[in-house]
Design a protein around this motif. Structure first.
Motif, PDB file in Angstrom:
ATOM      1  N   LEU A 138      45.520 -14.906  -5.890  1.00  0.00           N
ATOM      2  CA  LEU A 138      46.481 -15.185  -6.955  1.00  0.00           C
ATOM      3  C   LEU A 138      46.490 -16.677  -7.297  1.00  0.00           C
ATOM      4  O   LEU A 138      46.514 -17.046  -8.472  1.00  0.00           O
ATOM      5  N   LEU A 139      46.449 -17.513  -6.286  1.00  0.00           N
ATOM      6  CA  LEU A 139      46.414 -18.955  -6.508  1.00  0.00           C
ATOM      7  C   LEU A 139      45.157 -19.359  -7.272  1.00  0.00           C
ATOM      8  O   LEU A 139      45.217 -20.174  -8.199  1.00  0.00           O
ATOM      9  N   ARG A 140      44.032 -18.760  -6.914  1.00  0.00           N
ATOM     10  CA  ARG A 140      42.779 -19.056  -7.603  1.00  0.00           C
ATOM     11  C   ARG A 140      42.841 -18.586  -9.059  1.00  0.00           C
ATOM     12  O   ARG A 140      42.406 -19.297  -9.968  1.00  0.00           O
ATOM     13  N   LEU A 141      43.437 -17.410  -9.305  1.00  0.00           N
ATOM     14  CA  LEU A 141      43.596 -16.900 -10.665  1.00  0.00           C
ATOM     15  C   LEU A 141      44.468 -17.830 -11.500  1.00  0.00           C
ATOM     16  O   LEU A 141      44.128 -18.160 -12.637  1.00  0.00           O
ATOM     17  N   VAL A 142      45.573 -18.266 -10.937  1.00  0.00           N
ATOM     18  CA  VAL A 142      46.488 -19.157 -11.647  1.00  0.00           C
ATOM     19  C   VAL A 142      45.803 -20.488 -11.960  1.00  0.00           C
ATOM     20  O   VAL A 142      45.915 -21.003 -13.078  1.00  0.00           O
ATOM     21  N   PHE A 173      44.945 -21.799 -15.717  1.00  0.00           N
ATOM     22  CA  PHE A 173      45.501 -23.073 -16.173  1.00  0.00           C
ATOM     23  C   PHE A 173      44.406 -24.006 -16.691  1.00  0.00           C
ATOM     24  O   PHE A 173      44.579 -24.669 -17.710  1.00  0.00           O
ATOM     25  N   VAL A 174      43.274 -24.053 -16.005  1.00  0.00           N
ATOM     26  CA  VAL A 174      42.164 -24.898 -16.457  1.00  0.00           C
ATOM     27  C   VAL A 174      41.628 -24.398 -17.794  1.00  0.00           C
ATOM     28  O   VAL A 174      41.394 -25.189 -18.716  1.00  0.00           O
ATOM     29  N   VAL A 175      41.454 -23.100 -17.949  1.00  0.00           N
ATOM     30  CA  VAL A 175      40.971 -22.535 -19.215  1.00  0.00           C
ATOM     31  C   VAL A 175      41.975 -22.795 -20.335  1.00  0.00           C
ATOM     32  O   VAL A 175      41.590 -23.157 -21.454  1.00  0.00           O
ATOM     33  N   VAL A 202      51.742 -17.794 -24.266  1.00  0.00           N
ATOM     34  CA  VAL A 202      51.407 -16.413 -24.640  1.00  0.00           C
ATOM     35  C   VAL A 202      50.647 -15.662 -23.539  1.00  0.00           C
ATOM     36  O   VAL A 202      50.999 -14.519 -23.231  1.00  0.00           O
ATOM     37  N   PRO A 203      49.622 -16.227 -22.914  1.00  0.00           N
ATOM     38  CA  PRO A 203      48.932 -15.466 -21.860  1.00  0.00           C
ATOM     39  C   PRO A 203      49.836 -15.107 -20.681  1.00  0.00           C
ATOM     40  O   PRO A 203      49.720 -14.012 -20.123  1.00  0.00           O
ATOM     41  N   TRP A 204      50.743 -16.007 -20.294  1.00  0.00           N
ATOM     42  CA  TRP A 204      51.636 -15.703 -19.170  1.00  0.00           C
ATOM     43  C   TRP A 204      52.614 -14.598 -19.531  1.00  0.00           C
ATOM     44  O   TRP A 204      52.942 -13.753 -18.690  1.00  0.00           O
ATOM     45  N   ILE A 205      53.086 -14.582 -20.769  1.00  0.00           N
ATOM     46  CA  ILE A 205      53.961 -13.495 -21.213  1.00  0.00           C
ATOM     47  C   ILE A 205      53.196 -12.183 -21.216  1.00  0.00           C
ATOM     48  O   ILE A 205      53.702 -11.155 -20.752  1.00  0.00           O
ATOM     49  N   ALA A 206      51.962 -12.205 -21.714  1.00  0.00           N
ATOM     50  CA  ALA A 206      51.144 -10.988 -21.748  1.00  0.00           C
ATOM     51  C   ALA A 206      50.865 -10.465 -20.336  1.00  0.00           C
ATOM     52  O   ALA A 206      50.956  -9.261 -20.085  1.00  0.00           O
ATOM     53  N   ILE A 207      50.557 -11.351 -19.420  1.00  0.00           N
ATOM     54  CA  ILE A 207      50.307 -10.936 -18.032  1.00  0.00           C
ATOM     55  C   ILE A 207      51.575 -10.364 -17.413  1.00  0.00           C
ATOM     56  O   ILE A 207      51.535  -9.341 -16.722  1.00  0.00           O
TER      57      ILE A 207
END
Length: 88
Positions: free
Chosen positions: A4-8, A12-14, A73-78
């Motif tokens: 999860l940390l790696r995904l976050v 964030f970098v993208v 927007v991506p965090w809301i979608a996730i």
């Protein structure tokens, strides 16, 4: 938890790369429009001053702040996706 940390971190970098790219692109479009508007109209102000004032107004505009949606927007979608998968 490490996954999860790696995904976050990757997300964030993208998002940061996308935000920087969109910011530069949007600002260059605004600059081009301002330069075109100055050349079409016979204005008493020199081009550099006209473009600088226009970009200052652009920096404080809503359009500039809407680019921050790249982060939101991506965090809301996730979050919605996780909720739908787990609770519906």
């Amino acid at each position: 938890m490490l996954g999860l940390l790696r995904l976050v971190l990757i997300l964030f970098v993208v998002q940061t790369i996308a935000y920087i790219g969109l910011s530069f692109y949007s600002r260059s479009l605004r600059r081009r429009k301002l330069e075109l508007r100055w050349s079409e109209k016979a204005l008493p102000v020199d081009q550099e001053t006209f473009v600088r004032r226009g970009l200052t107004r652009y920096d404080n505009s809503l359009r500039r702040k809407l680019i921050l949606g790249v982060y939101i927007v991506p965090w809301i979608a996730i979050s919605v996706l996780i909720y739908v998968v787990n609770f519906m």
